[in-house]
Design a protein around this motif. Sequence first.
Motif, PDB file in Angstrom:
ATOM      1  N   ALA A  65       0.831  -1.207   0.000  1.00 16.99           N
ATOM      2  CA  ALA A  65       0.000   0.000   0.000  1.00 16.99           C
ATOM      3  C   ALA A  65       0.866   1.258   0.000  1.00 16.99           C
ATOM      4  O   ALA A  65       0.541   2.255  -0.662  1.00 16.99           O
ATOM      5  N   ALA A  66       1.994   1.231   0.723  1.00 22.90           N
ATOM      6  CA  ALA A  66       2.905   2.378   0.730  1.00 22.90           C
ATOM      7  C   ALA A  66       3.472   2.624  -0.665  1.00 22.90           C
ATOM      8  O   ALA A  66       3.585   3.768  -1.113  1.00 22.90           O
ATOM      9  N   GLY A  67       3.814   1.544  -1.357  1.00 20.73           N
ATOM     10  CA  GLY A  67       4.308   1.675  -2.728  1.00 20.73           C
ATOM     11  C   GLY A  67       3.241   2.220  -3.666  1.00 20.73           C
ATOM     12  O   GLY A  67       3.529   3.022  -4.557  1.00 20.73           O
ATOM     13  N   MET A  68       1.994   1.826  -3.480  1.00 21.71           N
ATOM     14  CA  MET A  68       0.903   2.320  -4.315  1.00 21.71           C
ATOM     15  C   MET A  68       0.659   3.812  -4.080  1.00 21.71           C
ATOM     16  O   MET A  68       0.364   4.560  -5.019  1.00 21.71           O
ATOM     17  N   ASN A  69       0.792   4.252  -2.820  1.00 28.62           N
ATOM     18  CA  ASN A  69       0.647   5.678  -2.527  1.00 28.62           C
ATOM     19  C   ASN A  69       1.717   6.495  -3.248  1.00 28.62           C
ATOM     20  O   ASN A  69       1.447   7.589  -3.758  1.00 28.62           O
ATOM     21  N   LEU A  70       2.937   5.959  -3.285  1.00 25.69           N
ATOM     22  CA  LEU A  70       4.019   6.632  -4.005  1.00 25.69           C
ATOM     23  C   LEU A  70       3.702   6.739  -5.483  1.00 25.69           C
ATOM     24  O   LEU A  70       3.871   7.802  -6.103  1.00 25.69           O
ATOM     25  N   GLN A  71       3.230   5.650  -6.081  1.00 24.79           N
ATOM     26  CA  GLN A  71       2.919   5.668  -7.512  1.00 24.79           C
ATOM     27  C   GLN A  71       1.755   6.619  -7.822  1.00 24.79           C
ATOM     28  O   GLN A  71       1.747   7.273  -8.861  1.00 24.79           O
ATOM     29  N   MET A  72       0.801   6.715  -6.916  1.00 25.25           N
ATOM     30  CA  MET A  72      -0.310   7.647  -7.112  1.00 25.25           C
ATOM     31  C   MET A  72       0.198   9.085  -7.133  1.00 25.25           C
ATOM     32  O   MET A  72      -0.229   9.900  -7.959  1.00 25.25           O
ATOM     33  N   LEU A  73       1.109   9.423  -6.229  1.00 25.67           N
ATOM     34  CA  LEU A  73       1.678  10.775  -6.219  1.00 25.67           C
ATOM     35  C   LEU A  73       2.487  11.030  -7.482  1.00 25.67           C
ATOM     36  O   LEU A  73       2.452  12.135  -8.039  1.00 25.67           O
ATOM     37  N   ARG A  74       3.208  10.019  -7.949  1.00 26.24           N
ATOM     38  CA  ARG A  74       3.963  10.178  -9.190  1.00 26.24           C
ATOM     39  C   ARG A  74       3.034  10.410 -10.378  1.00 26.24           C
ATOM     40  O   ARG A  74       3.326  11.219 -11.265  1.00 26.24           O
ATOM     41  N   LEU A  75       1.910   9.725 -10.395  1.00 27.00           N
ATOM     42  CA  LEU A  75       0.921   9.944 -11.457  1.00 27.00           C
ATOM     43  C   LEU A  75       0.377  11.363 -11.415  1.00 27.00           C
ATOM     44  O   LEU A  75       0.269  12.032 -12.453  1.00 27.00           O
ATOM     45  N   ASP A  76       0.044  11.846 -10.225  1.00 23.24           N
ATOM     46  CA  ASP A  76      -0.483  13.209 -10.088  1.00 23.24           C
ATOM     47  C   ASP A  76       0.562  14.243 -10.502  1.00 23.24           C
ATOM     48  O   ASP A  76       0.246  15.221 -11.196  1.00 23.24           O
ATOM     49  N   THR A  77       1.807  14.038 -10.083  1.00 23.69           N
ATOM     50  CA  THR A  77       2.871  14.988 -10.401  1.00 23.69           C
ATOM     51  C   THR A  77       3.153  15.016 -11.898  1.00 23.69           C
ATOM     52  O   THR A  77       3.286  16.089 -12.503  1.00 23.69           O
ATOM     53  N   THR A  78       3.226  13.848 -12.517  1.00 23.74           N
ATOM     54  CA  THR A  78       3.488  13.774 -13.956  1.00 23.74           C
ATOM     55  C   THR A  78       2.342  14.384 -14.748  1.00 23.74           C
ATOM     56  O   THR A  78       2.564  15.100 -15.729  1.00 23.74           O
ATOM     57  N   SER A  79       1.113  14.129 -14.319  1.00 24.10           N
ATOM     58  CA  SER A  79      -0.053  14.703 -15.001  1.00 24.10           C
ATOM     59  C   SER A  79      -0.019  16.226 -14.929  1.00 24.10           C
ATOM     60  O   SER A  79      -0.326  16.915 -15.910  1.00 24.10           O
ATOM     61  N   ASN A  80       0.369  16.761 -13.760  1.00 22.70           N
ATOM     62  CA  ASN A  80       0.459  18.205 -13.604  1.00 22.70           C
ATOM     63  C   ASN A  80       1.557  18.793 -14.487  1.00 22.70           C
ATOM     64  O   ASN A  80       1.393  19.875 -15.077  1.00 22.70           O
ATOM     65  N   ASN A  81       2.686  18.086 -14.602  1.00 18.68           N
ATOM     66  CA  ASN A  81       3.760  18.543 -15.483  1.00 18.68           C
ATOM     67  C   ASN A  81       3.293  18.612 -16.933  1.00 18.68           C
ATOM     68  O   ASN A  81       3.553  19.592 -17.642  1.00 18.68           O
ATOM     69  N   LEU A  82       2.595  17.570 -17.376  1.00 21.85           N
ATOM     70  CA  LEU A  82       2.106  17.548 -18.756  1.00 21.85           C
ATOM     71  C   LEU A  82       1.047  18.621 -18.987  1.00 21.85           C
ATOM     72  O   LEU A  82       0.976  19.204 -20.073  1.00 21.85           O
ATOM     73  N   ALA A  83       0.230  18.908 -17.973  1.00 21.40           N
ATOM     74  CA  ALA A  83      -0.813  19.919 -18.118  1.00 21.40           C
ATOM     75  C   ALA A  83      -0.223  21.315 -18.273  1.00 21.40           C
ATOM     76  O   ALA A  83      -0.861  22.202 -18.847  1.00 21.40           O
ATOM     77  N   ASN A  84       1.002  21.525 -17.770  1.00 16.71           N
ATOM     78  CA  ASN A  84       1.643  22.845 -17.834  1.00 16.71           C
ATOM     79  C   ASN A  84       2.741  22.918 -18.884  1.00 16.71           C
ATOM     80  O   ASN A  84       3.548  23.856 -18.871  1.00 16.71           O
ATOM     81  N   ILE A  85       2.751  21.972 -19.805  1.00 15.87           N
ATOM     82  CA  ILE A  85       3.837  21.910 -20.782  1.00 15.87           C
ATOM     83  C   ILE A  85       3.864  23.122 -21.708  1.00 15.87           C
ATOM     84  O   ILE A  85       4.907  23.495 -22.239  1.00 15.87           O
ATOM     85  N   SER A  86       2.718  23.781 -21.895  1.00 21.45           N
ATOM     86  CA  SER A  86       2.661  24.945 -22.789  1.00 21.45           C
ATOM     87  C   SER A  86       2.832  26.271 -22.056  1.00 21.45           C
ATOM     88  O   SER A  86       2.782  27.331 -22.679  1.00 21.45           O
ATOM     89  N   VAL A  87       3.030  26.228 -20.722  1.00 20.80           N
ATOM     90  CA  VAL A  87       3.194  27.454 -19.938  1.00 20.80           C
ATOM     91  C   VAL A  87       4.651  27.899 -19.999  1.00 20.80           C
ATOM     92  O   VAL A  87       5.542  27.156 -19.591  1.00 20.80           O
ATOM     93  N   PRO A  88       4.928  29.110 -20.510  1.00 22.66           N
ATOM     94  CA  PRO A  88       6.321  29.569 -20.604  1.00 22.66           C
ATOM     95  C   PRO A  88       7.000  29.614 -19.239  1.00 22.66           C
ATOM     96  O   PRO A  88       6.424  30.065 -18.255  1.00 22.66           O
ATOM     97  N   GLY A  89       8.222  29.112 -19.176  1.00 20.11           N
ATOM     98  CA  GLY A  89       9.015  29.182 -17.956  1.00 20.11           C
ATOM     99  C   GLY A  89       8.614  28.218 -16.867  1.00 20.11           C
ATOM    100  O   GLY A  89       9.171  28.274 -15.763  1.00 20.11           O
ATOM    101  N   TYR A  90       7.651  27.326 -17.140  1.00 15.97           N
ATOM    102  CA  TYR A  90       7.211  26.391 -16.091  1.00 15.97           C
ATOM    103  C   TYR A  90       8.335  25.423 -15.734  1.00 15.97           C
ATOM    104  O   TYR A  90       9.061  24.934 -16.607  1.00 15.97           O
ATOM    105  N   LYS A  91       8.488  25.150 -14.439  1.00 16.15           N
ATOM    106  CA  LYS A  91       9.490  24.209 -13.942  1.00 16.15           C
ATOM    107  C   LYS A  91       8.795  22.980 -13.368  1.00 16.15           C
ATOM    108  O   LYS A  91       7.935  23.090 -12.493  1.00 16.15           O
ATOM    109  N   LYS A  92       9.162  21.830 -13.866  1.00 18.53           N
ATOM    110  CA  LYS A  92       8.475  20.598 -13.493  1.00 18.53           C
ATOM    111  C   LYS A  92       8.809  20.178 -12.066  1.00 18.53           C
ATOM    112  O   LYS A  92       9.828  20.584 -11.483  1.00 18.53           O
ATOM    113  N   ASP A  93       7.934  19.345 -11.514  1.00 18.64           N
ATOM    114  CA  ASP A  93       8.126  18.766 -10.186  1.00 18.64           C
ATOM    115  C   ASP A  93       8.622  17.327 -10.318  1.00 18.64           C
ATOM    116  O   ASP A  93       8.312  16.636 -11.292  1.00 18.64           O
ATOM    117  N   LYS A  94       9.365  16.890  -9.323  1.00 20.74           N
ATOM    118  CA  LYS A  94       9.827  15.507  -9.257  1.00 20.74           C
ATOM    119  C   LYS A  94       9.587  14.968  -7.854  1.00 20.74           C
ATOM    120  O   LYS A  94       9.719  15.694  -6.870  1.00 20.74           O
TER     121      LYS A  94
END
Length: 258
Positions: A9-38
């Motif tokens: 379950a701890a590993g699944m929580n990590l993967q869920m956060l990674r999914l949310d973070t990656t989705s947010n990065n892709l959603a802001n790909i067209s924003v000038p100067g945006y810095k991605k999260d890791k």
Amino acid sequence: MIRGIYSTAAGMNLQMLRLDTTSNNLANISVPGYKKDKVLAVPFPSLIQLSTRQDGPLPGMSGRSVLGESNQGVAVQQVVKDFTAGTIRETGTPTDFALKGDGFFTVVDPNDESKIYYTRNGNFKLDQEGYLVTGEGYRVMGEGGPIQINSIDKMSVDELGAITENGQVIDNFSIATFSDRSKLDRVGGNLYQANDIEPAIDVNPGLVQRSLESANVDPVQETVDMVTAARAYETGQKIIQAQDSMLGMAISKVGVVK
């Protein structure tokens, strides 16, 4: 067995956060100067597995031998910002600016100038009063206060941030730099606050007019990371289902007297 469910379950929580973070990065790909999260993860402390208590060679002496260690899963350490520079592309718009250096544009809330923010997004425009503002309406700061332009067609800006209008320097961009950018707090998609760190003036910001810095998001890599996280999450689901099935079997069948 219960421990295995918790670790999965701890590993699944990590993967869920990674999914949310990656989705947010892709959603802001067209924003000038945006810095991605890791997402940074750390393992839980390992537990030393001991054998059952055994009798010693002499009366009163007993002990346990070490069988090995078991890992207790992973935990999210923190979500960090990646300030790697993006690609600078020319737009031809005189109110578009990009920074080659590590600095940030300084902007303020026109309704409360004590609220100071920093951004790498140089996609500015002029408001009705001639102030240079962000898309959200925050005023861009110069060394003399909010930057106000009389004629955009007669304005030019050099690499040091000096603003020239009709052949005269009217102001300089207030470009801030920080000794530790990781301590900046993101307060919006592309705005940051410096709560506990003091900004310094970047005397050589490498400012480029009629250009914008692209987001530092690689769509291919982010897509690969998203698919990897999704598959890892699905694998965790299957592992928990298998462990639940074995736990149910142990409860219902183990120890049954026939």
